[in-house]
Design a protein around this motif. Structure first.
Motif, PDB file in Angstrom:
ATOM      1  N   HIS A 150       0.814  -1.213   0.000  1.00 17.95           N
ATOM      2  CA  HIS A 150       0.000   0.000   0.000  1.00 17.95           C
ATOM      3  C   HIS A 150       0.855   1.274   0.000  1.00 17.95           C
ATOM      4  O   HIS A 150       0.394   2.347   0.356  1.00 17.95           O
ATOM      5  N   THR A 167      -3.366  -5.409  -6.137  1.00 24.12           N
ATOM      6  CA  THR A 167      -2.780  -5.606  -4.805  1.00 24.12           C
ATOM      7  C   THR A 167      -3.856  -5.635  -3.717  1.00 24.12           C
ATOM      8  O   THR A 167      -3.648  -6.255  -2.671  1.00 24.12           O
ATOM      9  N   ASP A 168      -4.995  -4.995  -3.963  1.00 19.59           N
ATOM     10  CA  ASP A 168      -6.108  -5.112  -3.013  1.00 19.59           C
ATOM     11  C   ASP A 168      -6.575  -6.558  -2.913  1.00 19.59           C
ATOM     12  O   ASP A 168      -6.879  -7.051  -1.824  1.00 19.59           O
ATOM     13  N   SER A 196      -3.005  -1.075  -8.262  1.00 14.02           N
ATOM     14  CA  SER A 196      -3.566  -0.900  -6.929  1.00 14.02           C
ATOM     15  C   SER A 196      -4.720  -1.868  -6.675  1.00 14.02           C
ATOM     16  O   SER A 196      -4.824  -2.468  -5.594  1.00 14.02           O
ATOM     17  N   ARG A 221      -3.491   2.424 -11.383  1.00 10.91           N
ATOM     18  CA  ARG A 221      -4.836   2.128 -10.890  1.00 10.91           C
ATOM     19  C   ARG A 221      -5.100   0.625 -10.929  1.00 10.91           C
ATOM     20  O   ARG A 221      -5.617   0.047  -9.971  1.00 10.91           O
ATOM     21  N   SER A 265       2.683   3.357  -2.753  1.00 13.95           N
ATOM     22  CA  SER A 265       2.697   3.411  -4.220  1.00 13.95           C
ATOM     23  C   SER A 265       4.114   3.379  -4.800  1.00 13.95           C
ATOM     24  O   SER A 265       4.366   2.691  -5.789  1.00 13.95           O
TER      25      SER A 265
END
Length: 367
Positions: free
Chosen positions: A269, A295-296, A292, A289, A271
């Motif tokens: 988390h 990785t969530d 991200s 984007r 960047s």
């Protein structure tokens, strides 16, 4: 140890017991030792595909031209109850029908031997494709398609198949890539056979297990654990492996970087750290984007508390949405930097380079 020749009475009794238990005959084809010896040239070295935690796997070519794979489960001398346990596993695995799972075709329990016969999928594992310098880097689009295929296979095992089944040994080495580089999960339902294997196989399995420690969930070894949750953790580790190009456990790296999950968790988390984590072979081929959101998914799957991990059905939908968003970004000409594939491809390679951002075809990445 000399082979055990089961009597005709014992064989008949076992089949009768099996039929009475399930109410219908097993669908898997029964092979004889003679059939399999002939097809594998007496299990010769040239036909050896690989060594796994349960035994050796051989390529088998039959007189009718059919090519299959034979897994020799190198067992100790089994009791009558253990023989039935083996047949239980065969019955269960023979019912697995999914395009991302290697299909069991038949089996052999003759003269003390225990062999499983599978459809043949070329011996290219995801582990080799990701970590061998002989291959070009898999494209980001292809990695997402592989992740989706594996997720769908696990969702089938966990939710659709009855009764639900956990894989219990999910790892890149147990995911084969077919001629079109579609993932095929192998060894489904076989973890229960490990206690039945010979000491020689157990020693080999313990050596293999050292490299597999990075996939093992924190709750491993606890009683009453839902192994499906452990599968989800292992899948999260696999996603990390696809993203970073790193092995789940690598003792050649600095001590603080050996365990992939521990090394990556604090960076997922952040960047700036996150972008540096991405495998150089796919770096800057997709947006921050998308990175991200990916990785969530990873973060949820590798939650230390198993109850917080999502079911595979939700993971499948998340990956599908991610692929849709990636296609939309590329279709809309989003600012996703191109890269020079020559800068990271080895001189002895077999995959084509990652596609341009406007292309998301698995076929483009095939040999």
């Amino acid at each position: 140890m000399p082979p055990i020749y089961h009597s005709r009475v014992e064989k008949t009794s076992r089949r009768t017991s099996f039929a009475r238990k399930y109410g219908f005959p097993m669908k898997a084809k029964v092979y004889t030792i003679a059939d399999l010896q002939s097809a594998t040239s007496s299990f010769s070295e040239p036909n050896l595909i690989g060594e796994g935690s349960l035994g050796s796997v051989y390529k088998a070519e039959f007189p009718d031209g059919q090519v299959l794979a034979v897994k020799n489960i190198n067992t100790v001398t089994l009791s009558f109850k253990e023989e039935e346990q083996f047949l239980d596993v065969v019955w269960t695995v023979s019912r697995l029908k999914h395009p991302n799972i290697v299909q069991l075709i038949g089996y052999c329990v003759e003269h003390g031997q225990h062999l499983l016969v599978y459809e043949y999928v070329r011996s290219l594992s995801l582990d080799v494709a990701l970590h061998s310098s002989e291959y070009k880097s898999l494209s980001w689009g292809l990695r997402l398609q592989i992740a989706l295929g594996v997720a769908q296979a696990l969702d089938y095992l966990h939710s659709t198949f009855s009764p639900p089944l956990a894989h219990c040994n999910l790892k890149a080495a147990n995911i084969l890539l077919d001629e079109e580089l579609r993932p095929r999960v192998c060894d489904c339902g076989l973890a229960i056979l490990k206690p039945l294997t010979s000491n020689t196989v157990k020693i080999k399995a313990s050596e293999i297990a050292i490299g597999d420690t990075g996939y093992i969930a924190p709750e491993h070894g606890q009683s009453g654990v839902d192994n499906r949750k452990s599968d989800i953790y292992a899948f999260g580790v696999l996603l990390l492996e696809l993203l970073t190009g790193r092995k789940p456990f690598d003792n050649l790296r600095a001590r603080e970087e050996q365990c992939l999950v521990k090394w990556a968790s604090s960076r997922l988390h952040d960047s700036e750290s996150l972008e540096q984590m991405v495998d150089p072979g796919i770096r800057r081929t997709f947006s921050v984007r998308i990175l991200s959101r990916f990785t969530d998914i990873i973060s949820l799957c590798i939650q230390p508390v198993k109850e917080f991990r999502p079911p595979m059905s939700e993971v499948v939908e998340s990956i599908k949405c991610l692929i849709q968003k990636l296609n939309m970004e590329r279709g809309n000409g989003a600012d996703v930097a191109e890269f020079d594939e020559k800068s990271f491809l080895s001189t002895n390679t077999r995959f084509v380079g990652s596609p341009a951002p406007s292309n998301f075809s698995v076929d483009e990445a095939a040999n």
